[in-house]
Design an enzyme around this catalytic site. Structure first.
Site, PDB file in Angstrom:
ATOM      1  N   ARG A  36       0.818  -1.211   0.000  1.00 60.26           N
ATOM      2  CA  ARG A  36       0.000   0.000   0.000  1.00 60.26           C
ATOM      3  C   ARG A  36       0.855   1.265   0.000  1.00 60.26           C
ATOM      4  O   ARG A  36       0.512   2.267  -0.634  1.00 60.26           O
ATOM      5  CB  ARG A  36      -0.937   0.007   1.210  1.00 60.26           C
ATOM      6  CG  ARG A  36      -2.136  -0.905   1.067  1.00 60.26           C
ATOM      7  CD  ARG A  36      -3.047  -0.830   2.270  1.00 60.26           C
ATOM      8  NE  ARG A  36      -4.243  -1.640   2.076  1.00 60.26           N
ATOM      9  CZ  ARG A  36      -5.126  -1.904   3.030  1.00 60.26           C
ATOM     10  NH1 ARG A  36      -4.935  -1.434   4.254  1.00 60.26           N
ATOM     11  NH2 ARG A  36      -6.184  -2.643   2.768  1.00 60.26           N
ATOM     12  N   LYS A 198     -21.061 -16.712   1.220  1.00 61.85           N
ATOM     13  CA  LYS A 198     -22.509 -16.551   1.328  1.00 61.85           C
ATOM     14  C   LYS A 198     -23.071 -15.577   0.296  1.00 61.85           C
ATOM     15  O   LYS A 198     -22.466 -14.550   0.006  1.00 61.85           O
ATOM     16  CB  LYS A 198     -22.880 -16.053   2.725  1.00 61.85           C
ATOM     17  CG  LYS A 198     -22.558 -17.026   3.849  1.00 61.85           C
ATOM     18  CD  LYS A 198     -23.010 -16.462   5.188  1.00 61.85           C
ATOM     19  CE  LYS A 198     -22.746 -17.447   6.326  1.00 61.85           C
ATOM     20  NZ  LYS A 198     -23.207 -16.914   7.624  1.00 61.85           N
ATOM     21  N   GLY A 346      -9.713  -9.008  -0.986  1.00 61.86           N
ATOM     22  CA  GLY A 346      -8.548  -9.626  -0.368  1.00 61.86           C
ATOM     23  C   GLY A 346      -8.244 -11.021  -0.855  1.00 61.86           C
ATOM     24  O   GLY A 346      -7.089 -11.345  -1.192  1.00 61.86           O
ATOM     25  N   GLY A 369     -13.372  -2.898   0.388  1.00 61.84           N
ATOM     26  CA  GLY A 369     -14.716  -2.430   0.693  1.00 61.84           C
ATOM     27  C   GLY A 369     -15.239  -1.432  -0.324  1.00 61.84           C
ATOM     28  O   GLY A 369     -16.385  -1.514  -0.768  1.00 61.84           O
TER      29      GLY A 369
END
Length: 393
Positions: A36, A198, A346, A369
């Site tokens: 990063r 999920k 990720g 996100g």
């Protein structure tokens, strides 16, 4: 998208405050992965080369807000400042008193890193007083942290509202350009690959993509729910019974190719024995942990025919070698594709690293996100404020 870009601004002699995502893992003062940090270098170096005085800010971890950094030194940005100094080959000064004392100018080409913004009272609440304090530090504010663009906080959103000029850095602009190319103006045919445990965790992503793409490949536990919706016995596999009707609706919206063979085991374990079965032969005590070789070849053929590919999530438990072949086949197909590919998340990045295809994916998103928020059609507050500022002139 219409927003100002840093590389189009006159930065000479200006104080330029850049919000970066320097949130890296630090153990005993040692940075374990500086990816990063390295991603921010082009923006920082361009600002320095343009004659700007560079001031950087970022969050790090989850410190207690309004508690002095001296009492939670594990969250200090000092190790980041030290790493930046080495990478930039210049002095990088850490400033802990920037809210109480007006920082003295250090001159063009200098680099200062502000202490962890998450310790400042009002940061997460996007407090106006704090945002104005940030804005007072600069002539130009540069938002370059795509990974935090989905959060309306003082250092990502509020500061842009009050800064004299607010623009996007090279990293943020490249992220938004890549996402717009893949979602707003994609070349057809277009494919999305969405894996995960999920359906519920990526329901909005699936709903949005089902109306945008020509084909949608689902993997992991998500695929199990779709298989169950198609009437397949999924044995003891993870699936969401209450979302079977939702899966059926999505299957009626776009083309979702189903696995015809899978790799199963009797237990979820690193040493579990892998068995390949047709989906019609799954036993009641089987657990589906990967797609089978026939399905892998079929998915690879689909990928090879696509002009735009969005990838978020593996199609199997690729961490266990015996259940990794499906994800490996998908990764190789994307690497070999002539289409434009964008990947984020990720686990996806971990798979890209494992199969060494980093330089063969067109664009790899730095924000997990924020990437998912954008893909599901949500507004990113930090981008929205840049667009508003640009429209105000």
């Amino acid at each position: 998208m219409s927003f100002l870009r840093m590389d189009q601004q006159n930065l000479e002699g200006k104080r330029v405050l850049i919000r970066e995502d320097l949130n890296v893992a630090i153990n005993d003062g040692v940075i374990s992965n500086d990816t990063r940090i390295r991603a921010t270098l082009p923006t920082i170096e361009m600002a320095r080369a343009a004659g700007a005085e560079v001031i950087l800010m970022s969050h790090l971890g989850r410190p207690v807000e309004a508690k002095p950094i001296e009492e939670q030194d594990d969250f200090s940005m000092q190790p980041v400042a030290d790493r930046l100094a080495k990478l930039l080959d210049c002095d990088v000064q850490l400033n802990r008193d920037y809210l109480s004392t007006t920082p003295a100018s250090r001159g063009p080409g200098s680099v200062t890193l502000l202490e962890n913004v998450r310790i400042n009272a009002g940061e997460k609440a996007n407090d106006d007083v704090l945002a104005k304090s940030y804005a007072a530090l600069c002539d130009v504010f540069v938002m370059d942290a795509f990974g935090t663009a989905h959060r309306a906080q003082a250092s990502t959103h509020g500061v842009a509202k009050y800064a004299l000029t607010a623009c996007a850095g090279l990293l943020l602009a490249s992220e938004l350009d890549a996402l717009e190319r893949s979602l707003k103006n994609p070349e057809r045919p277009m494919l999305a690959i969405v894996g995960g445990a999920k359906v519920s965790s990526k329901l909005e992503v699936l709903k949005n993509l089902s109306t945008e793409v020509d084909q949608l490949i689902v993997g992991g536990g998500i695929a199990n729910t779709f298989l169950a919706a198609a009437g397949v016995n999924v044995g003891k596999s993870l699936f969401e019974r209450d979302l079977i009707d939702t899966a059926k609706e999505l299957m009626g919206t776009t083309s979702i190719p189903m696995p015809t063979d899978v790799v199963v085991a009797k237990e979820f374990a690193v040493n579990a024995v892998a068995v390949t079965r047709l989906v019609t032969d799954i036993e009641d005590d089987d657990i589906i942990l990967d797609i089978g070789p026939v399905t892998a070849r079929h998915f690879a053929e689909i990928i090879g025919n696509m002009k735009t590919i969005i990838w978020n999530g593996p199609v199997g438990v690729f961490e266990f070698e015996q259940f990794s072949k499906g994800t490996q086949a998908v990764a190789k197909a994307i690497a070999d594709s002539a289409g434009f590919s964008i990947a984020g998340g990720g686990e996806t990045i971990a798979a890209i690293d494992k199969y060494a295809i980093t330089d063969k994916v067109s664009y790899i998103s730095t924000g997990g996100g924020a990437f998912l928020e954008y893909v599901q059609g949500a507004v990113l507050p930090a981008v929205e404020i840049l667009e508003k500022k640009a429209s105000e002139g």
